[in-house]
Design a protein around this motif. Structure first.
Motif, PDB file in Angstrom:
ATOM      1  N   GLY A 248       0.835  -1.188   0.000  1.00 29.52           N
ATOM      2  CA  GLY A 248       0.000   0.000   0.000  1.00 29.52           C
ATOM      3  C   GLY A 248       0.872   1.240   0.000  1.00 29.52           C
ATOM      4  N   ASN A 250       1.432   5.463  -1.427  1.00 29.78           N
ATOM      5  CA  ASN A 250       1.478   6.096  -2.744  1.00 29.78           C
ATOM      6  C   ASN A 250       2.438   5.418  -3.706  1.00 29.78           C
ATOM      7  OD1 ASN A 250      -0.462   8.107  -2.463  1.00 29.78           O
ATOM      8  ND2 ASN A 250       0.962   9.523  -1.469  1.00 29.78           N
ATOM      9  N   LYS A 253       1.527   2.424  -6.100  1.00 29.72           N
ATOM     10  CA  LYS A 253       0.896   2.660  -7.408  1.00 29.72           C
ATOM     11  C   LYS A 253       1.884   2.431  -8.545  1.00 29.72           C
ATOM     12  CE  LYS A 253      -2.243   5.994  -5.277  1.00 29.72           C
ATOM     13  NZ  LYS A 253      -2.609   7.408  -5.106  1.00 29.72           N
ATOM     14  N   TYR A 255       3.903  -0.108  -8.621  1.00 25.53           N
ATOM     15  CA  TYR A 255       4.306  -1.513  -8.554  1.00 25.53           C
ATOM     16  C   TYR A 255       4.634  -2.108  -9.926  1.00 25.53           C
ATOM     17  CZ  TYR A 255       4.077  -6.564  -7.893  1.00 25.53           C
ATOM     18  OH  TYR A 255       4.362  -7.915  -7.907  1.00 25.53           O
ATOM     19  N   VAL A 275      -1.757  -5.639  -4.340  1.00 26.89           N
ATOM     20  CA  VAL A 275      -1.504  -4.201  -4.349  1.00 26.89           C
ATOM     21  C   VAL A 275      -2.810  -3.475  -4.063  1.00 26.89           C
ATOM     22  CG1 VAL A 275      -0.644  -2.239  -5.681  1.00 26.89           C
ATOM     23  CG2 VAL A 275       0.365  -4.517  -6.009  1.00 26.89           C
ATOM     24  N   GLU A 276      -2.817  -2.702  -2.992  1.00 29.18           N
ATOM     25  CA  GLU A 276      -4.011  -1.976  -2.568  1.00 29.18           C
ATOM     26  C   GLU A 276      -3.821  -0.483  -2.855  1.00 29.18           C
ATOM     27  OE1 GLU A 276      -7.251  -0.609  -1.764  1.00 29.18           O
ATOM     28  OE2 GLU A 276      -7.183  -2.760  -1.316  1.00 29.18           O
ATOM     29  N   HIS A 277      -4.645   0.047  -3.768  1.00 28.28           N
ATOM     30  CA  HIS A 277      -4.522   1.456  -4.163  1.00 28.28           C
ATOM     31  C   HIS A 277      -5.283   2.395  -3.237  1.00 28.28           C
ATOM     32  CE1 HIS A 277      -2.343   0.540  -7.812  1.00 28.28           C
ATOM     33  NE2 HIS A 277      -3.253  -0.363  -8.147  1.00 28.28           N
ATOM     34  N   GLU A 278      -6.284   1.899  -2.530  1.00 31.56           N
ATOM     35  CA  GLU A 278      -7.104   2.747  -1.657  1.00 31.56           C
ATOM     36  C   GLU A 278      -6.591   2.655  -0.217  1.00 31.56           C
ATOM     37  OE1 GLU A 278      -9.239   4.792  -2.725  1.00 31.56           O
ATOM     38  OE2 GLU A 278      -9.411   4.121  -4.801  1.00 31.56           O
ATOM     39  N   THR A 279      -5.366   3.088  -0.011  1.00 34.61           N
ATOM     40  CA  THR A 279      -4.741   2.942   1.300  1.00 34.61           C
ATOM     41  C   THR A 279      -5.517   3.666   2.390  1.00 34.61           C
ATOM     42  OG1 THR A 279      -2.570   2.757   0.238  1.00 34.61           O
ATOM     43  CG2 THR A 279      -2.599   3.245   2.591  1.00 34.61           C
TER      44      THR A 279
END
Length: 295
Positions: A248, A250, A253, A255, A275-279
């Motif tokens: 996670g 910024n 993003k 990755y 991969v988590e974009h909405e941290t």
């Protein structure tokens, strides 16, 4: 209606929202504020008060104000001990709840309870709410931004100080190369690599734009950054044996730009990379769950 203010306190920005116990958001999109992280003590405190009042302009009754803060931090007493990390140093040793309530002139902040949670711990619990299948797995959460935040989960619970896991679950201050991990797999670590390769310090956003446009120098910077990440975390992969690695922050993003380097130096066979974009959204969810457990 019971309301909670949730704040994701980062080194560059502070993101916030107002949430009900049913997990309904008052603002469709999170509000983003300048962190002023290198300000004086007075500037930082006034900035927090301003943010709280912007999130609750009518001064409505709020059950809890929930902060997700990076460490080192005394979460039980709400005292920051950050030093030498280029953020919030002016708050060192300050009891934040008492100070903010003493400065409050509106009244509603004085009546709210305060909760402080490690930001990546909140992220980890939010991840479990978002992806229920992780509840019975071993999960290593790593958030890459102004610092390298971490948390370890086993069967849906944060674990600390067990085999392969540092005392607080924090890898940022673990010795690595000439200093600590935080100096290498963070925004300033990426900036240092860009300085070496391009002659100037660039942030992740601009480097990603360049790499996506085919700039071979930027591509090489991300490759080396991924290699650095893999090298830095390999010991925790060996010791904790996670089934899932969650990225996670910024920098996650980017990755696709650094994954080849990561897989070069980290043994990730049999480990799912999520991969988590909405941290911040996951942090808000984890904060809410934590506050409702403790109220």
């Amino acid at each position: 209606m019971t309301r909670y203010i949730v704040l994701d306190v980062g080194g560059t920005t502070i993101k916030g929202n107002v949430v009900t116990q049913e997990n309904e958001l008052f603002f469709p999109e999170e509000k983003v504020f300048d962190a002023c992280a290198d300000g004086t003590r007075e500037e930082l405190l006034l900035n927090f008060l301003s943010i709280l009042n912007q999130l609750n302009p009518r001064g409505d009754c709020v059950q809890s104000i929930c902060f997700a803060f990076p460490g080192p931090f005394d979460y039980a007493r709400g005292i920051s001990y950050m030093k030498g990390l280029s953020k919030y140093e002016a708050l060192y040793g300050l009891e934040m709840q008492k100070t903010l309530q003493d400065l409050d002139e509106t009244g509603w902040i004085k009546t709210a309870s305060f909760h402080f949670v490690h930001d990546i711990e909140a992220f980890a619990y939010g991840i479990c709410r978002r992806y229920p299948y992780l509840a019975d797995k071993r999960v290593f959460c790593l958030c890459l931004g102004t610092g390298a935040g971490s948390a370890f989960l086993a069967n849906g619970t944060v674990v600390k100080g067990t085999e392969g896991v540092p005392e607080n679950g924090w890898i940022y201050n673990v010795p690595y190369k000439e200093s600590i991990i935080d100096d290498y797999i963070s925004a300033r670590g990426l900036a240092r690599l860009s300085k070496e390769k391009l002659g100037t310090e660039l942030d992740g956003y601009h480097l990603k734009v360049m790499a996506d446009d085919g700039d071979e120098r930027a591509v090489e910077v991300f490759l080396r950054f991924g290699e650095e990440i893999g090298s830095a975390i390999q010991g925790f992969l060996n010791g904790f044996h996670p089934q899932v690695l969650v990225l996670g922050g910024n920098l996650a993003k980017a990755y696709p730009n650094f994954q080849d380097g990561l897989h070069t130096t980290a043994s990730l066979e049999g480990i799912e990379v999520l991969v988590e974009h909405e941290t911040s959204v996951r942090i808000f969810e984890g904060l809410l769950a934590n506050c409702m457990r403790r109220k």
